[in-house]
Motif scaffolding. Structure first.
Motif, PDB file in Angstrom:
ATOM      1  N   VAL A  63       3.213   4.332  10.876  1.00  0.00           N
ATOM      2  CA  VAL A  63       4.602   4.487  10.442  1.00  0.00           C
ATOM      3  C   VAL A  63       5.252   5.453  11.416  1.00  0.00           C
ATOM      4  O   VAL A  63       4.868   6.617  11.505  1.00  0.00           O
ATOM      5  CB  VAL A  63       4.685   5.025   8.994  1.00  0.00           C
ATOM      6  N   GLU A 111       4.203   0.144   4.074  1.00  0.00           N
ATOM      7  CA  GLU A 111       5.466  -0.403   3.562  1.00  0.00           C
ATOM      8  C   GLU A 111       6.110   0.546   2.550  1.00  0.00           C
ATOM      9  O   GLU A 111       7.337   0.733   2.539  1.00  0.00           O
ATOM     10  CB  GLU A 111       5.232  -1.780   2.931  1.00  0.00           C
ATOM     11  N   LYS A 114       7.583   3.430   4.508  1.00  0.00           N
ATOM     12  CA  LYS A 114       8.803   2.986   5.187  1.00  0.00           C
ATOM     13  C   LYS A 114       9.963   2.933   4.207  1.00  0.00           C
ATOM     14  O   LYS A 114      11.064   3.415   4.501  1.00  0.00           O
ATOM     15  CB  LYS A 114       8.579   1.606   5.824  1.00  0.00           C
ATOM     16  N   GLU A 118      13.254   5.240   4.528  1.00  0.00           N
ATOM     17  CA  GLU A 118      14.555   4.583   4.689  1.00  0.00           C
ATOM     18  C   GLU A 118      15.471   4.919   3.520  1.00  0.00           C
ATOM     19  O   GLU A 118      16.688   5.030   3.698  1.00  0.00           O
ATOM     20  CB  GLU A 118      14.377   3.077   4.829  1.00  0.00           C
ATOM     21  N   VAL A 124      12.963   3.736  10.461  1.00  0.00           N
ATOM     22  CA  VAL A 124      11.507   3.734  10.558  1.00  0.00           C
ATOM     23  C   VAL A 124      11.028   2.394  11.116  1.00  0.00           C
ATOM     24  O   VAL A 124      11.607   1.355  10.840  1.00  0.00           O
ATOM     25  CB  VAL A 124      10.881   3.978   9.156  1.00  0.00           C
ATOM     26  N   THR A 125       9.927   2.461  11.873  1.00  0.00           N
ATOM     27  CA  THR A 125       9.268   1.264  12.390  1.00  0.00           C
ATOM     28  C   THR A 125       7.809   1.292  11.939  1.00  0.00           C
ATOM     29  O   THR A 125       7.176   2.348  11.984  1.00  0.00           O
ATOM     30  CB  THR A 125       9.304   1.233  13.921  1.00  0.00           C
ATOM     31  N   VAL A 126       7.297   0.115  11.523  1.00  0.00           N
ATOM     32  CA  VAL A 126       5.886  -0.004  11.182  1.00  0.00           C
ATOM     33  C   VAL A 126       5.238  -0.872  12.246  1.00  0.00           C
ATOM     34  O   VAL A 126       5.679  -1.981  12.513  1.00  0.00           O
ATOM     35  CB  VAL A 126       5.700  -0.632   9.788  1.00  0.00           C
TER      36      VAL A 126
END
Length: 127
Positions: A63, A111, A114, A118, A124-126
């Motif tokens: 994450v 998830e 994230k 958010e 955020v990027t996974v």
């Protein structure tokens, strides 16, 4: 005996019932000491190998915090909730663009993290 072509053999097999064909295969295996199912099993195992490797590669996710957004304090609180970092460490992490908040976690954990970040206003990027 005349040698039959492959097409002629297939035409003869098409006329057989499944029971007759199964009996033929069994007799063929006994006569020539082979197993008709072995190549299929090897092909299936060979095909499953790369797929299994691909699944293994996707077991762990990172994450990554791209940007804190407008609500930096809320993001710091979420980072502290998700990790065991103290206030200063969490603030430093939020100030660093592209920082990994969580490393090598399961997909569902990534998830949820994230969504929480958010929700606090972060980008955020996974991976």
């Amino acid at each position: 005996m005349a040698k039959l072509t492959q097409d002629e053999l297939l035409a003869q097999f098409e006329e057989l019932t499944l029971i007759e064909l199964a009996a033929f295969v069994k007799a063929f295996e006994e006569k020539f000491d082979v197993t008709a199912a072995a190549p299929v099993a090897v092909a299936a195992a060979g095909a499953a190998g790369p797929a299994a490797e691909a699944v293994e590669e996707q077991d762990e996710f990172d994450v990554i915090l791209d940007a804190a957004g407008d609500k930096k304090i809320q993001v710091i609180k979420e980072v502290r909730t998700l990790t065991s970092l103290g206030l200063k460490e969490a603030k430093d992490l939020v100030d660093t663009a592209g920082a990994k908040v969580l490393e090598k976690v399961a997909k569902d954990v990534a998830e949820k993290a994230k969504a929480a970040l958010e929700g606090a206003g972060a980008k955020v990027t996974v991976k």
